[in-house]
Design an enzyme around this catalytic site. Sequence first.
Site, PDB file in Angstrom:
ATOM      1  CE  LYS A   1      -4.526   0.650   2.111  1.00  8.17           C
ATOM      2  NZ  LYS A   1      -5.285   0.521   3.359  1.00  8.17           N
TER       3      LYS A   1
HETATM    4  O1  G3P Z   1      -7.924   1.287   5.057  1.00  4.85           O
HETATM    5  C1  G3P Z   1      -8.277   2.539   4.590  1.00  4.85           C
HETATM    6  C2  G3P Z   1      -9.656   3.009   4.954  1.00  4.85           C
HETATM    7  O2  G3P Z   1     -10.579   1.998   4.762  1.00  4.85           O
HETATM    8  C3  G3P Z   1      -9.749   3.726   6.277  1.00  4.85           C
HETATM    9  O3  G3P Z   1     -11.068   3.942   6.677  1.00  4.85           O
HETATM   10  O4  G3P Z   1     -12.709   4.584   8.402  1.00  4.85           O
HETATM   11  O5  G3P Z   1     -10.302   5.222   8.710  1.00  4.85           O
HETATM   12  O6  G3P Z   1     -11.710   6.349   6.993  1.00  4.85           O
HETATM   13  P1  G3P Z   1     -11.462   5.092   7.757  1.00  4.85           P
END
Ligand code: G3P
Length: 217
Positions: free
Chosen positions: A83
Amino acid sequence: MQFFLDTGHVEEIKQALEWGILDGVTTNPSLISKTGRPFLDVAKEILQLVDGPVSLETVSRDAEGMVKEGKMLAELGDNVVVKIPMTPEGMKAVQILESEGIPTNVTLVFSPTQALIAAKAGASFVSPFVGRVDDVSNDGMKLIREIKQIFDNYEIDTEIIVASVRHPMHVVEAALIGADICTMPFEVLKRLFQHPLTDKGIELFLKDWEKVPGKPF
Ligand code: G3P
């Protein structure tokens, strides 16, 4: 549409695997930190459990550091996806890693142009964050529709991972749009099962079953 879990918690992954509905896993530094466990222990355990792609994130800001970390991560398993953040340095790293056969997932994507750039750099996956777009009073799913349209227009095969998913309607809309993958927290995955009429129906069937004579079980 493939279902990925967005988690560092191994128990959640085990549960989803038992249900037979898990296609891959995505992690990020925040999710790993929530486990309170050493990074390598978590990563190795997830890679042992999951056959599909497992995204592990780099933390360097420069391409050289990202490539170095990416290569270290790729050594952990055949299904590692590195990533990389959506920056100019990140795109340099994507190009190098992909040219060496290491798949990348460009993360922190918030606009169609960022997704197009990631695809042009050769990324295998791109992760637009729908929930965080919604959080700032914009339309996260509109972003997915636009990226899908652009990728279809040019037959780009970079896969779209709908990320930062907050609720089941994000999953429904992602599937309606035709996104390749939706990565979600375990709580959202569990909620996809739920319907009050299913619970009510089971209760009624079981009540009526009690009245059936000569039950074999
Ligand atoms: O892994 C990346 C993403 O899914 C993060 O989500 O909830 O932290 O905005 P969030």
